[in-house]
Enzyme design. Sequence first.
Site, PDB file in Angstrom:
ATOM      1  N   CYS A 195     -23.470  32.611 114.574  1.00 14.98           N
ATOM      2  CA  CYS A 195     -23.786  31.189 114.762  1.00 14.98           C
ATOM      3  C   CYS A 195     -24.573  30.599 113.602  1.00 14.98           C
ATOM      4  O   CYS A 195     -24.340  29.450 113.226  1.00 14.98           O
ATOM      5  CB  CYS A 195     -24.481  30.988 116.101  1.00 14.98           C
ATOM      6  SG  CYS A 195     -23.302  31.286 117.449  1.00 14.98           S
ATOM      7  N   ASP A 229     -29.941  29.383 118.781  1.00 19.68           N
ATOM      8  CA  ASP A 229     -29.674  30.339 119.877  1.00 19.68           C
ATOM      9  C   ASP A 229     -30.757  31.402 120.100  1.00 19.68           C
ATOM     10  O   ASP A 229     -30.419  32.587 120.293  1.00 19.68           O
ATOM     11  CB  ASP A 229     -28.318  31.035 119.651  1.00 19.68           C
ATOM     12  CG  ASP A 229     -27.144  30.062 119.640  1.00 19.68           C
ATOM     13  OD1 ASP A 229     -27.375  28.851 119.791  1.00 19.68           O
ATOM     14  OD2 ASP A 229     -26.005  30.516 119.466  1.00 19.68           O
ATOM     15  N   HIS A 266     -22.458  28.917 128.121  1.00 18.28           N
ATOM     16  CA  HIS A 266     -21.072  29.108 128.552  1.00 18.28           C
ATOM     17  C   HIS A 266     -20.875  28.978 130.060  1.00 18.28           C
ATOM     18  O   HIS A 266     -21.694  29.479 130.836  1.00 18.28           O
ATOM     19  CB  HIS A 266     -20.593  30.503 128.146  1.00 18.28           C
ATOM     20  CG  HIS A 266     -20.628  30.778 126.674  1.00 18.28           C
ATOM     21  ND1 HIS A 266     -20.054  29.957 125.741  1.00 18.28           N
ATOM     22  CD2 HIS A 266     -21.168  31.813 125.965  1.00 18.28           C
ATOM     23  CE1 HIS A 266     -20.233  30.470 124.532  1.00 18.28           C
ATOM     24  NE2 HIS A 266     -20.915  31.594 124.638  1.00 18.28           N
ATOM     25  N   HIS A 306     -22.397  36.430 128.403  1.00 18.02           N
ATOM     26  CA  HIS A 306     -23.734  36.106 127.897  1.00 18.02           C
ATOM     27  C   HIS A 306     -23.991  34.608 127.984  1.00 18.02           C
ATOM     28  O   HIS A 306     -23.047  33.811 127.994  1.00 18.02           O
ATOM     29  CB  HIS A 306     -23.877  36.565 126.434  1.00 18.02           C
ATOM     30  CG  HIS A 306     -22.961  35.837 125.508  1.00 18.02           C
ATOM     31  ND1 HIS A 306     -21.644  36.176 125.340  1.00 18.02           N
ATOM     32  CD2 HIS A 306     -23.158  34.744 124.728  1.00 18.02           C
ATOM     33  CE1 HIS A 306     -21.072  35.340 124.491  1.00 18.02           C
ATOM     34  NE2 HIS A 306     -21.973  34.440 124.100  1.00 18.02           N
ATOM     35  N   ASP A 323     -26.493  28.441 123.144  1.00 16.91           N
ATOM     36  CA  ASP A 323     -25.175  28.915 123.525  1.00 16.91           C
ATOM     37  C   ASP A 323     -25.161  28.781 125.053  1.00 16.91           C
ATOM     38  O   ASP A 323     -26.084  29.263 125.719  1.00 16.91           O
ATOM     39  CB  ASP A 323     -25.078  30.395 123.096  1.00 16.91           C
ATOM     40  CG  ASP A 323     -23.673  30.841 122.787  1.00 16.91           C
ATOM     41  OD1 ASP A 323     -22.897  30.036 122.253  1.00 16.91           O
ATOM     42  OD2 ASP A 323     -23.351  32.016 123.071  1.00 16.91           O
ATOM     43  N   LYS A 334     -23.773  24.373 123.011  1.00 17.15           N
ATOM     44  CA  LYS A 334     -22.452  24.704 122.460  1.00 17.15           C
ATOM     45  C   LYS A 334     -21.777  25.811 123.247  1.00 17.15           C
ATOM     46  O   LYS A 334     -22.459  26.567 123.956  1.00 17.15           O
ATOM     47  CB  LYS A 334     -22.568  25.077 120.985  1.00 17.15           C
ATOM     48  CG  LYS A 334     -23.473  26.234 120.752  1.00 17.15           C
ATOM     49  CD  LYS A 334     -23.757  26.352 119.272  1.00 17.15           C
ATOM     50  CE  LYS A 334     -24.438  27.658 118.999  1.00 17.15           C
ATOM     51  NZ  LYS A 334     -23.726  28.841 119.528  1.00 17.15           N
TER      52      LYS A 334
END
Length: 220
Positions: A154, A11, A52, A84, A50, A109
């Site tokens: 993470c 990340d 989302h 974020h 990351d 993820k």
Amino acid sequence: MEKKRALIIVDVQVDFLPGGALAVPKANEIVPLINHLISLPFDHIVATRDFHPPKHYSFASRWAKKAGERITIEGVEQILWPEHCVQGTKGSEFAPGLDVEHFDEVVYKGVNYQIDSYSTFFDNFKLRTTGLEDFLRLQGVEELYFAGIATDYCVFYSVIDAVELGFTPFVIVDACRGIDLQPGDIQEALKKMQAKGAELVTSEQVEKSLTSHSTSKEHV
Ligand code: VGL
Ligand code: ZN
């Protein structure tokens, strides 16, 4: 034959750098260090993102709550974060200057809007895998060297899962940065990873161990 090694870069994204939506103190400092690690003779370089959807369950705004508050979803506690790493936004991109052209695999993820995923192996409910384990098994990788963000989220959950899955994880401590929501969280995460069976190392030690013997790459 030597064990195969992968560098797992967790990340290292714009929103986690100072000035980003979920800024992690001094996270910008690890970018040149990680670029140096990328130049070492690892068998594989994997990066995670990351990533989302806009109304992700981990966002405080989704629940009209404040970042840092906690809720329980299906019996699993969820810390609420500022919005974020939203898919398609600048904040979700890799940190500027990161040597992305050497990545062999990119793992996404947190892509399902109802489930967060701190670990790079599974979501927080352990309902789905990210595909990272399959990639590593297929390539015959045993040793995993973790660097990136955040030491206490993470990186932490990924390392714990790595031990449970039977990999041999190393945490490159100076190439990680953490959130420390409560002061001391980072130190505690490091201690717990070590107690679980991960080895804590410095980037200098990693460089020495990777450059002191021939690499399996030379034999393929
Ligand atoms: C992370 C909090 C929320 C991380 C991701 O990369 O450690 N932390 N989403
Ligand atoms: Zn996230």
